[in-house]
Design an enzyme around this catalytic site. Structure first.
Site, PDB file in Angstrom:
ATOM      1  N   HIS A  13      15.532  -9.278  27.134  1.00  0.00           N
ATOM      2  CA  HIS A  13      14.684 -10.479  27.320  1.00  0.00           C
ATOM      3  C   HIS A  13      15.592 -11.628  27.736  1.00  0.00           C
ATOM      4  O   HIS A  13      16.326 -12.179  26.919  1.00  0.00           O
ATOM      5  CB  HIS A  13      13.946 -10.836  26.022  1.00  0.00           C
ATOM      6  CG  HIS A  13      13.011 -11.998  26.193  1.00  0.00           C
ATOM      7  ND1 HIS A  13      11.693 -11.955  25.811  1.00  0.00           N
ATOM      8  CD2 HIS A  13      13.185 -13.241  26.706  1.00  0.00           C
ATOM      9  CE1 HIS A  13      11.109 -13.099  26.086  1.00  0.00           C
ATOM     10  NE2 HIS A  13      12.001 -13.905  26.629  1.00  0.00           N
ATOM     11  N   HIS A  15      16.133 -15.207  30.453  1.00  0.00           N
ATOM     12  CA  HIS A  15      15.761 -16.175  31.497  1.00  0.00           C
ATOM     13  C   HIS A  15      17.040 -16.550  32.245  1.00  0.00           C
ATOM     14  O   HIS A  15      17.988 -17.038  31.607  1.00  0.00           O
ATOM     15  CB  HIS A  15      15.174 -17.450  30.881  1.00  0.00           C
ATOM     16  CG  HIS A  15      13.960 -17.190  30.036  1.00  0.00           C
ATOM     17  ND1 HIS A  15      12.680 -17.324  30.510  1.00  0.00           N
ATOM     18  CD2 HIS A  15      13.841 -16.795  28.743  1.00  0.00           C
ATOM     19  CE1 HIS A  15      11.820 -17.033  29.543  1.00  0.00           C
ATOM     20  NE2 HIS A  15      12.494 -16.700  28.464  1.00  0.00           N
ATOM     21  N   LYS A  99       4.609  -9.496  31.833  1.00  0.00           N
ATOM     22  CA  LYS A  99       4.765 -10.421  30.712  1.00  0.00           C
ATOM     23  C   LYS A  99       3.472 -11.190  30.502  1.00  0.00           C
ATOM     24  O   LYS A  99       2.927 -11.762  31.451  1.00  0.00           O
ATOM     25  CB  LYS A  99       5.911 -11.394  31.011  1.00  0.00           C
ATOM     26  CG  LYS A  99       6.131 -12.474  29.945  1.00  0.00           C
ATOM     27  CD  LYS A  99       6.758 -11.915  28.681  1.00  0.00           C
ATOM     28  CE  LYS A  99       6.831 -12.949  27.560  1.00  0.00           C
ATOM     29  NZ  LYS A  99       8.027 -13.768  27.579  1.00  0.00           N
ATOM     30  N   HIS A 136       4.522 -12.768  24.638  1.00  0.00           N
ATOM     31  CA  HIS A 136       4.918 -13.959  23.881  1.00  0.00           C
ATOM     32  C   HIS A 136       3.859 -14.113  22.792  1.00  0.00           C
ATOM     33  O   HIS A 136       2.737 -14.529  23.072  1.00  0.00           O
ATOM     34  CB  HIS A 136       4.987 -15.206  24.775  1.00  0.00           C
ATOM     35  CG  HIS A 136       5.441 -16.418  24.014  1.00  0.00           C
ATOM     36  ND1 HIS A 136       6.687 -16.980  24.160  1.00  0.00           N
ATOM     37  CD2 HIS A 136       4.828 -17.147  23.048  1.00  0.00           C
ATOM     38  CE1 HIS A 136       6.811 -18.003  23.331  1.00  0.00           C
ATOM     39  NE2 HIS A 136       5.701 -18.128  22.643  1.00  0.00           N
ATOM     40  N   HIS A 174      10.882 -11.640  21.005  1.00  0.00           N
ATOM     41  CA  HIS A 174      11.505 -12.634  20.112  1.00  0.00           C
ATOM     42  C   HIS A 174      10.721 -12.828  18.810  1.00  0.00           C
ATOM     43  O   HIS A 174      10.196 -13.917  18.548  1.00  0.00           O
ATOM     44  CB  HIS A 174      11.722 -13.967  20.826  1.00  0.00           C
ATOM     45  CG  HIS A 174      10.615 -14.431  21.731  1.00  0.00           C
ATOM     46  ND1 HIS A 174       9.324 -14.560  21.310  1.00  0.00           N
ATOM     47  CD2 HIS A 174      10.617 -14.771  23.042  1.00  0.00           C
ATOM     48  CE1 HIS A 174       8.582 -14.985  22.306  1.00  0.00           C
ATOM     49  NE2 HIS A 174       9.337 -15.111  23.377  1.00  0.00           N
ATOM     50  N   ASP A 247      16.586 -13.849  24.766  1.00  0.00           N
ATOM     51  CA  ASP A 247      15.732 -14.990  25.136  1.00  0.00           C
ATOM     52  C   ASP A 247      16.588 -16.187  25.493  1.00  0.00           C
ATOM     53  O   ASP A 247      16.169 -17.339  25.323  1.00  0.00           O
ATOM     54  CB  ASP A 247      14.727 -15.344  24.021  1.00  0.00           C
ATOM     55  CG  ASP A 247      13.598 -16.240  24.551  1.00  0.00           C
ATOM     56  OD1 ASP A 247      13.398 -16.288  25.779  1.00  0.00           O
ATOM     57  OD2 ASP A 247      12.935 -16.891  23.731  1.00  0.00           O
ATOM     58  N   HIS A 251      18.183 -24.783  29.860  1.00  0.00           N
ATOM     59  CA  HIS A 251      17.573 -26.003  30.415  1.00  0.00           C
ATOM     60  C   HIS A 251      18.713 -26.988  30.601  1.00  0.00           C
ATOM     61  O   HIS A 251      19.670 -26.980  29.809  1.00  0.00           O
ATOM     62  CB  HIS A 251      16.566 -26.604  29.430  1.00  0.00           C
ATOM     63  CG  HIS A 251      15.331 -25.787  29.237  1.00  0.00           C
ATOM     64  ND1 HIS A 251      14.276 -25.825  30.105  1.00  0.00           N
ATOM     65  CD2 HIS A 251      15.005 -24.889  28.281  1.00  0.00           C
ATOM     66  CE1 HIS A 251      13.329 -25.003  29.678  1.00  0.00           C
ATOM     67  NE2 HIS A 251      13.747 -24.405  28.579  1.00  0.00           N
TER      68      HIS A 251
HETATM   69  O1  DOR Z   1      12.039 -21.438  23.849  1.00  0.00           O
HETATM   70  C1  DOR Z   1      11.574 -20.830  24.792  1.00  0.00           C
HETATM   71  N1  DOR Z   1      12.011 -21.060  26.056  1.00  0.00           N
HETATM   72  N2  DOR Z   1      10.613 -19.942  24.583  1.00  0.00           N
HETATM   73  C2  DOR Z   1       9.963 -19.358  25.596  1.00  0.00           C
HETATM   74  O2  DOR Z   1       9.070 -18.590  25.341  1.00  0.00           O
HETATM   75  C3  DOR Z   1      10.264 -19.718  26.999  1.00  0.00           C
HETATM   76  C4  DOR Z   1      11.622 -20.206  27.119  1.00  0.00           C
HETATM   77  C5  DOR Z   1      11.904 -20.867  28.450  1.00  0.00           C
HETATM   78  O3  DOR Z   1      11.541 -20.323  29.487  1.00  0.00           O
HETATM   79  O4  DOR Z   1      12.534 -21.930  28.444  1.00  0.00           O
HETATM   80 ZN    ZN Z   2      11.651 -15.955  26.740  1.00  0.00          ZN
END
Ligand code: DOR
Ligand code: ZN
Length: 343
Positions: A13, A15, A99, A136, A174, A247, A251
């Protein structure tokens, strides 16, 4: 124990975003993991096989020269996903799952599903095509206490999905609560769960330790200590239903340290070291390999990796930030010491 050698792990999992952030974060993942399940919650979301294949190319092009890493692509399920796209995904070489985001539950989930029962025909197609559904698991109801949203989702939606689609392979992503662990344990072998490093290492106090700490804010949010202990027990139990999924959700620091900061912990910089740290607290380093390197591959019916990686017991300090000056990312545990290091 001074060194720990295990089969090269995979991240089930992840990103990695796109553009400049992708170039910063991808090498961190590729250094440790052979493969990763890539989340489709881009803006706009990855909803078609052709978008997923284009995104896959972007990821491969962002890899440092000489580094091998396999992105396992997923599609974002929406109320308007055509059944034909599910069939197409089943035949596509590089697509491994769909997803499901309840609409409004988390980052970039606006295109998610508002009424889960309304998409049951799509779940029938996923079950027929034997494509895993990654969920999710939180109700997006803003009136529901944020610490209860996972438990309520399991009671209100997940239990119905599991009953209605007995052969659908599901990963509850998660997991963060005792209730999720119990639900997965009580379900058939087609139901599994991923667990993040931050949910194994921290409880909700970490978000408010002497002040607001936005880099520990993710969704589902960190829970009470008794939940963390249940997750640690599940992860270190040797039960193949529980496997590694970071996960890691980068950002920009400016978008976390602000009036309304984004949800997501960036952990790819030290993922395996963080998991080793958590497993060591449970005296269960011998269980790390199954969790990190075997059980996820088995669930997705992919071959296990054959290379190895080695962790050494040595102390290092996590940098306070990563990335170029225009795209700064603050990792989880910034500036702190870790006592395991990947060679
Ligand atoms: O904290 C999170 N950030 N939870 C998620 O489900 C998505 C993820 C994100 O894409 O930033
Ligand atoms: Zn995620």
């Amino acid at each position: 124990m001074k060194t720990l050698t295990i089969t090269r792990p995979d991240d089930w999992h992840l990103h990695v975003r796109n553009g400049a952030i992708l170039k910063t974060v991808l090498p961190h993942t590729a250094r440790q993991f052979a493969r990763a399940i890539i989340m489709p919650n881009l803006k706009p979301p990855v909803t078609t096989v052709s978008q997923a294949l284009a995104y896959r190319e972007e990821i491969l092009n962002a890899l440092p020269v000489g580094v091998t890493f396999t992105p396992l692509m997923t599609l974002y399920l929406t109320a308007s996903t055509p059944i034909s796209e599910i069939k197409k995904a089943a035949d596509a070489e590089h697509v491994y799952a769909f997803k499901l985001y309840p609409a409004g539950a988390t980052t970039n989930s606006d295109s998610g599903v508002a009424d889960i029962e309304a998409i049951y025909p799509l779940l029938t197609a996923l079950e027929e095509q034997d494509i895993p559904l990654l969920i999710h698991g939180e109700v997006p109801d803003q009136a529901c206490d944020i610490f209860d949203r996972e438990r309520v989702f399991i009671e209100a939606s997940l239990s119905k999905i599991v009953n209605n689609f007995p052969n659908l392979r599901i990963v509850l992503e998660h997991v963060t609560t005792i209730e999720a662990v119990q639900f997965v344990n009580a379900s058939g072998n087609n139901i599994a769960a991923t667990i993040t490093p931050q949910h194994l290492l921290y409880n909700r106090n970490a978000i408010l330790a002497g002040g607001i700490r936005p880099h520990y804010y993710c969704l589902p949010i960190l829970k009470r200590e008794r939940h963390r202990l249940a997750l640690l027990e599940a992860a270190t139990s040797g039960n193949p239903k529980f496997f590694l999924g970071t996960d890691s959700a980068p950002h920009l620091t400016t978008l976390k340290e602000t009036t309304c900061g984004c949800a997501g912990c960036y952990s790819a910089h030290a993922a395996l070291e963080l998991y080793a740290t958590a497993f060591e607290t449970a005296n269960a380093l011998d269980k790390l390999e199954g969790f990190a390197s075997f059980f996820g591959a088995d669930f997705y019916r992919l071959p296990r990796n054959t290379e190895t990686v080695t962790l050494t017991r040595s102390t290092w300090t996590i940098p306070s930030t990563y990335g170029d000056p225009e795209n700064i990312i603050t990792p989880v545990n910034a500036g702190e010491e870790l006592h395991w290091q990947l060679q």
